[in-house]
Design an enzyme around this catalytic site. Structure first.
Site, PDB file in Angstrom:
ATOM      1  N   CYS A   1      -4.373   7.562   5.906  1.00 40.32           N
ATOM      2  CA  CYS A   1      -2.791   7.983   6.683  1.00 40.32           C
ATOM      3  C   CYS A   1      -3.547   7.695   7.903  1.00 40.32           C
ATOM      4  CB  CYS A   1      -1.790   9.161   6.145  1.00 40.32           C
ATOM      5  SG  CYS A   1      -1.572   9.063   4.904  1.00 40.32           S
TER       6      CYS A   1
ATOM      7  N   CYS B   1       4.026   8.612   2.099  1.00 39.01           N
ATOM      8  CA  CYS B   1       4.738  10.036   2.396  1.00 39.01           C
ATOM      9  C   CYS B   1       4.376  10.558   3.064  1.00 39.01           C
ATOM     10  CB  CYS B   1       2.588   9.777   0.824  1.00 39.01           C
ATOM     11  SG  CYS B   1       1.422   9.918   2.051  1.00 39.01           S
TER      12      CYS B   1
ATOM     13  N   ASP C   1       1.985   2.425   2.535  1.00 38.97           N
ATOM     14  CA  ASP C   1       2.851   3.112   3.879  1.00 38.97           C
ATOM     15  C   ASP C   1       2.797   1.920   4.877  1.00 38.97           C
ATOM     16  OD1 ASP C   1       1.745   5.634   3.543  1.00 38.97           O
ATOM     17  OD2 ASP C   1       0.016   4.974   3.232  1.00 38.97           O
TER      18      ASP C   1
ATOM     19  N   CYS D   1       0.337  -1.395  -0.166  1.00 36.71           N
ATOM     20  CA  CYS D   1      -0.170   0.104   0.062  1.00 36.71           C
ATOM     21  C   CYS D   1       1.000   1.055   0.206  1.00 36.71           C
ATOM     22  CB  CYS D   1      -0.784  -0.078   1.434  1.00 36.71           C
ATOM     23  SG  CYS D   1      -1.910  -1.525   1.155  1.00 36.71           S
TER      24      CYS D   1
END
Lengths: 141, 393
Positions: free
Chosen positions: A108, A64, A41, A39
């Site tokens: 996130c 990110c 993350d 993914c």
């Protein structure tokens, strides 16, 4: 190949540039490990707990700008909080503390919330279910 | 704070050259005629459009009447593919393309699939190259068009277009190429390439945004794309974007005179950047073909770090680049090009593209070589993946 960071708030950029609490805690009381590289993350959150209070929190994140900023913010938010208080920190609260996230980046903040819960869960497990200060410990995964 | 800004995203768009702006300006003000008007204002604009058409044609070895002006590369791709599909609907219903095309081609093909057309998306090798033999195998009696891009916009790989177009023609099928990344940068000659249709866009070669062209070989059957007036021989109606077309013409003229020297210069900068990055950063990989690639394109995967976070850090240092990471796309899916080349999701997330052009210098390359290793080191220090790898080599 799109540019996205004009969508980031100054606060997100500030935490991205100067992330707080980066690293690992040697001998932690709880570790949360969420996300996966597929993914894009991965978050690792370490906590140190004294008398039911989170006295230190650190993180390592692959992800990110928003993933790094939310990791940084959540570690700031939990320090000094009781486990009960920490469990009440929602992904929205993390996003709000950063003056908002672009819709596409809200996942996130979810990851940050999950990392925190996972670390507290790990702490409870290590303590055999009796480590939490008040012991009501309703943990959901 | 950055001393000055460095633009390394020329594949996304280029600045308009001052000579081009200068050529365009009169067509906004004094020379504003509609090329369809019979009076002198109109005829003045008509002459300007036709001169530009000749210049664009000359850049790609075509005849002026084979050039249709469009609003850009995306429209040209839509026009070519839908135009042939609709014109040949009675003859067949199958299109062959590659899995690494620009979305302008892929999404057009998908929309045709919804209308009942069948599309074969060919695989690529690890460099992103299409095997011409796969094209041969994919073509059936129902195939009406083969569309393979000249060079990939992400990884810069140049496809063996001459071989592929030859196979398409042997099997009696039209061949289209999206040459948006190559026209004005490397040699593009429609006769040598053997293409029937070719898409190009002005803003990739120092012309303005909002104007492009489709080359249509004389005799090619294609349905009109925009219905209305008789502009562009009835194929693409609508009053011409005269200033844009004039700018495209001037940009094409300049490119024709200068591209060879510029390609040589950019290839040197490119190789210097690739070498430098390899020397200074471990676990870094070049994506795309090592030699058959666009002159200004450097595309790398940096392991254990995510692309957007690298881009943000570079941007803070005044360096503009691009990534194929999911985190910087709206879809949360990493680049389809990198996945088609066999990269794992994990590696695709760590990709970074630098594309250089006319104003790129050796100092720019040196600055990237100074900044990126620091950025990578900082991000790796906070990456759980880097330590995992170090712990279990």
């Amino acid at each position: 190949m799109r540019d996205v960071w004009s969508m980031y708030s100054d606060k997100v950029m500030e935490h991205f540039r100067n992330p707080r609490n980066v690293g690992v805690i040697e001998d932690p009381d709880g570790v949360g490990h969420v996300g996966n590289p597929v993914c894009g993350d991965i978050m690792e959150l370490y906590i140190k707990v004294r008398d039911g209070v989170i006295v230190d929190a650190r993180f390592r994140t692959f992800g990110c700008g928003a993933a790094i900023a939310t990791s940084s913010m959540v570690t700031e938010m939990v320090k000094g909080k009781t486990l009960e208080e920490a469990l009440e920190i929602s992904n929205r609260a993390v996003a709000e503390a950063l003056d908002g996230l672009p819709p596409i980046k809200m996942h996130c903040s979810v990851l940050a919330e999950e990392a925190l819960r996972s670390a507290i869960e790990d702490y409870m497990k290590r303590k055999g279910g009796q480590g939490a200060s008040s012991g009501d410990g309703q943990i959901t995964s | 704070m950055p001393e000055r800004k460095i633009y390394m995203d020329y594949a996304a768009t280029t600045p308009v050259r001052p000579e081009v702006v200068e050529a365009m300006l009169p067509y906004f003000t004094e020379r504003y005629g509609n090329p369809s008007s019979i009076h002198s204002f109109g005829q003045d604009a008509r002459v300007a459009v036709e001169e530009a058409r000749a210049k664009v044609a000359s850049l790609i070895g075509a005849r002026p009447e084979e050039i249709v002006f469009t609003s850009g590369g995306t429209e040209s791709d839509n026009f070519a593919i839908k135009g042939v599909a609709y014109a040949l609907r009675g003859k067949g219903d199958h299109i062959v393309t590659s899995s690494v095309e620009h979305h302008a081609v892929l999404e057009t093909c998908k929309s045709l699939e919804n209308e009942g057309f069948k599309v074969t998306y060919l695989p690529v090798d690890r460099y992103g190259t299409v095997d011409p033999e796969d094209v041969r195998k994919a073509i059936t009696e129902r195939t009406i068009l083969v569309s393979v891009m000249h060079a990939n916009n992400e990884v810069g790989t140049v496809q063996p277009i001459e071989e592929i177009s030859k196979i398409a023609h042997e099997r009696g099928t039209y061949f289209h190429t999206d040459a948006v990344q190559t026209v004005g940068h490397i040699k593009v000659d429609v006769e040598e390439l053997g293409v029937d249709l070719l898409s190009t866009s002005a803003h990739k070669l120092y012309g303005p945004k909002g104007v492009g062209a489709l080359y249509i070989r004389k005799g090619t059957r294609i349905a009109p794309f925009v219905h209305g007036g008789e502009q562009e021989r009835g194929r693409r109606a609508g009053t011409e974007n005269v200033p844009g077309i004039v700018g495209f013409g001037r940009a094409a003229e300049l490119a024709r005179a200068e591209y060879e020297d510029e390609a040589r210069r950019l290839s040197e900068l490119r190789d210097k950047l690739i070498e430098g990055l390899r020397e200074r950063i471990d676990y870094i990989h070049l994506n795309g073909h090592p030699t058959r690639r666009l002159p200004g394109n450097v595309h790398v995967t940096v392991e254990f770090v995510e692309g957007e976070s690298m881009l943000l850090n570079l941007d803070i240092e005044g360096i503009a680049a691009s990534t194929g990471s999911a985190c910087s796309s709206g879809s949360l899916e990493p680049s389809h090009v990198l996945l088609a080349m066999g990269l794992s999701h994990e590696l695709a997330h760590g990709s970074l593209r630098f594309t250089m052009g006319r104003w790129s210098t050796e100092e720019d390359v040196e600055r990237v070589l100074e900044v990126l290793p620091e950025v990578v080191a900082r991000l790796r220090a906070m990456s759980p993946l880097y330590n995992v790898r170090n712990a279990y080599p």
